[in-house]
Design a protein around this motif. Structure first.
Motif, PDB file in Angstrom:
ATOM      1  N   GLY A   8       0.816  -1.204   0.000  1.00  0.00           N
ATOM      2  CA  GLY A   8       0.000   0.000   0.000  1.00  0.00           C
ATOM      3  C   GLY A   8       0.853   1.259   0.000  1.00  0.00           C
ATOM      4  O   GLY A   8       1.836   1.369  -0.715  1.00  0.00           O
ATOM      5  N   TYR A   9       0.469   2.186   0.861  1.00  0.00           N
ATOM      6  CA  TYR A   9       1.156   3.485   0.911  1.00  0.00           C
ATOM      7  C   TYR A   9       2.351   3.484   1.868  1.00  0.00           C
ATOM      8  O   TYR A   9       2.987   4.512   2.072  1.00  0.00           O
ATOM      9  N   LEU A  10       2.649   2.334   2.434  1.00  0.00           N
ATOM     10  CA  LEU A  10       3.629   2.232   3.515  1.00  0.00           C
ATOM     11  C   LEU A  10       4.985   2.842   3.172  1.00  0.00           C
ATOM     12  O   LEU A  10       5.631   3.462   4.016  1.00  0.00           O
ATOM     13  N   ALA A  30      -1.004   1.279  -4.948  1.00  0.00           N
ATOM     14  CA  ALA A  30      -1.645   1.029  -3.657  1.00  0.00           C
ATOM     15  C   ALA A  30      -3.162   1.106  -3.770  1.00  0.00           C
ATOM     16  O   ALA A  30      -3.884   0.251  -3.238  1.00  0.00           O
ATOM     17  N   ALA A  31      -3.640   2.136  -4.460  1.00  0.00           N
ATOM     18  CA  ALA A  31      -5.087   2.345  -4.551  1.00  0.00           C
ATOM     19  C   ALA A  31      -5.768   1.306  -5.439  1.00  0.00           C
ATOM     20  O   ALA A  31      -6.903   0.886  -5.152  1.00  0.00           O
ATOM     21  N   VAL A  32      -5.093   0.900  -6.500  1.00  0.00           N
ATOM     22  CA  VAL A  32      -5.728  -0.004  -7.464  1.00  0.00           C
ATOM     23  C   VAL A  32      -5.469  -1.473  -7.143  1.00  0.00           C
ATOM     24  O   VAL A  32      -6.387  -2.296  -7.182  1.00  0.00           O
ATOM     25  N   PHE A  33      -4.237  -1.818  -6.809  1.00  0.00           N
ATOM     26  CA  PHE A  33      -3.877  -3.219  -6.630  1.00  0.00           C
ATOM     27  C   PHE A  33      -3.976  -3.660  -5.167  1.00  0.00           C
ATOM     28  O   PHE A  33      -4.634  -4.653  -4.859  1.00  0.00           O
ATOM     29  N   HIS A  34      -3.296  -2.943  -4.265  1.00  0.00           N
ATOM     30  CA  HIS A  34      -3.272  -3.369  -2.866  1.00  0.00           C
ATOM     31  C   HIS A  34      -4.676  -3.402  -2.262  1.00  0.00           C
ATOM     32  O   HIS A  34      -5.032  -4.365  -1.564  1.00  0.00           O
ATOM     33  N   GLU A  35      -5.457  -2.382  -2.536  1.00  0.00           N
ATOM     34  CA  GLU A  35      -6.795  -2.309  -1.931  1.00  0.00           C
ATOM     35  C   GLU A  35      -7.760  -3.311  -2.554  1.00  0.00           C
ATOM     36  O   GLU A  35      -8.841  -3.535  -2.020  1.00  0.00           O
ATOM     37  N   ASN A  36      -7.375  -3.900  -3.674  1.00  0.00           N
ATOM     38  CA  ASN A  36      -8.210  -4.932  -4.301  1.00  0.00           C
ATOM     39  C   ASN A  36      -7.599  -6.319  -4.141  1.00  0.00           C
ATOM     40  O   ASN A  36      -8.028  -7.279  -4.804  1.00  0.00           O
TER      41      ASN A  36
END
Length: 454
Positions: free
Chosen positions: A89-91, A301-307
């Motif tokens: 993610g944004y880490l 992060a927004a497209v891949f990690h959160e999905n």
């Protein structure tokens, strides 16, 4: 690289003592490689004399850092940033920020060396080190040049594949032709080449700005990404990869050459003023590069990690495909355009850096087009035999880690030498900060190398 020193306009004072006999003085070996433009020289002289202020005063000095900054948004950065955002993610946003600040310090020192000495880093190495050492440094730099071109050339070919579905080998041949066309701009003056490189960076910025808008990340989570922290050993390894890809050895050599003859100060005060202008150039160009890198990670992060698509990132073609699926609005096309712009511009810059390396270390030059053909040969072979291009990108970054100490350590030694740098010698605080950065970058690259190969 250097811009040529054109004859000074009538009625102006010489820019340095040697310039009093410019018309009879021998041309510097790199002048015909990177021809300059008289109007840039005149505008710079007006800025130094205080007759141009603000943005008009800064304009003649903008360009070198934008050329160098291309290496900070090359296809290798695409892979590491996308993988970092997909997995964590944004880490790791804070890692990109720190890496970019490190890059600013190193690139400003390289630019300063050229301004202070009138020589580029390989030339100073040749002057200060033994012939045997210079030849050894040149040989390793040539290997690094090929590794650099490998990553960038393959990246551009993948970009063409994403955009037009062209198989990788024909795409690679098209990439080579496009790179030749970009290099041909030097015949019309280096300022035009700088403008084209800056335009490529602009294309990358616009493409990722549009993707960030489509991804619509949570601002609160983005802000939390700038708080230092890790989540397990894998995040540490990825952070090392991001930091290790920050400072590319070829642009350490290149930046000093870009400034060494572009505008030459006649006095210590003029050299300090020139460096202040170039420092602004570095901050702007590297700042843009940093924003682009952060945008890559934010999108992943927004497209891949959160999905839950944490494994996406290593394969750039798969990244483009998934962006198209999840964002729509031709997001895959935007990614492909950005990747193509990155590959073409960084590949051309890498070839220029290779010419500086050869001329500087051993006083030899070959035509840029021949050098381009030689350095792109490994990429063509890899694509032709069917080796995984994304894997080749990773291995090229490993090879690049070998070259960092051979560029960064001499730069540190020279920039702290008052007899060489004069009034532009590093302050103690700058030297300490630079040593810490060098130890960190070299150490992390060694760690990454061990983890990759073992």
């Amino acid at each position: 690289m250097t811009a040529a020193r054109p004859d000074r306009p009538s009625g102006t004072q010489p820019a340095q003592p040697q310039r009093e006999h410019d018309r009879s003085a021998p041309v510097h070996p790199l002048d015909d490689v990177l021809p300059g433009e008289a109007r840039v020289f005149e505008a710079a002289q007006e800025s130094l004399a205080g007759r141009r202020r603000g943005a008009r005063g800064l304009w003649p000095f903008l360009g070198p850092a934008f050329v160098a900054a291309v290496a900070y948004v090359d296809p290798g950065n695409f892979a590491t940033n996308m993988a970092g955002g997909a997995q964590f993610g944004y880490l790791l946003l804070w890692v990109i920020l720190m890496a970019n600040l490190m890059g600013m310090v190193v690139q400003s020192m390289s630019a300063k060396l050229g301004i202070a000495t009138g020589m580029n880093l390989p030339e100073v190495c040749r002057e200060r080190f033994s012939r045997r050492t210079s030849v050894a440094l040149w040989l390793q730099a040539e290997v690094i040049a090929m590794a650099t071109d490998l990553a960038e050339f393959i990246g551009a070919a993948i970009g063409l594949n994403i955009l037009f579905g062209i198989p990788l080998f024909p795409a690679a041949l098209i990439t080579s032709a496009a790179a030749f066309a970009i290099l041909a701009l030097q015949a019309r003056g280096f300022r035009r080449l700088e403008a084209v490189i800056a335009a490529f960076i602009g294309v990358i910025v616009v493409a990722f700005a549009a993707q960030v808008f489509l991804a619509d990340p949570d601002p609160a989570q983005v802000a939390q990404g700038f708080i230092p922290g890790f989540e397990g050993s894998e995040s540490v390894l990825l952070a090392v990869g991001i930091l290790g890809a920050t400072v590319m050895p070829h642009v350490i050599y290149l930046h000093s050459a870009l400034t060494q003859h572009r505008v030459v100060g006649a006095s210590d005060e003029e050299k300090r003023r020139i460096f202040r202008f170039e420092l602004v150039d570095v901050v702007i160009a590297m700042g843009i590069a940093g924003i682009v890198n952060m945008s890559m990670l934010v999108i992943a992060a927004a497209v891949f990690h959160e999905n839950g698509l944490t494994e996406v990132g290593g394969d750039l073609a798969e990244v483009a495909d998934q962006l198209g699926v999840h964002l729509g609005h031709h997001a895959d096309i935007l990614f492909g355009i950005a990747l193509l712009a990155s590959g073409l511009s960084s590949s051309s810059v890498g070839t220029l850096a290779g010419q500086v390396v050869m001329q500087g270390f051993i006083r030899r030059r070959i035509p840029l087009f021949l050098r381009r053909a030689i350095t792109m040969a490994p990429a063509l072979v890899i694509i032709a035999v069917g080796i995984d291009p994304s894997r080749a990108l990773v291995l090229s970054q490993v090879a690049l880690s070998f070259g960092i100490p051979f560029a960064l350590i001499p730069l540190l030694l020279f920039c702290r030498d008052r007899s060489l740098m004069g009034s532009l010698v590093n302050r103690r605080a700058t030297t300490v900060a630079a040593v810490v950065i060098a130890v960190l970058i070299i150490g992390l690259n060694a760690f990454l190398l061990e983890q990759t190969l073992l």
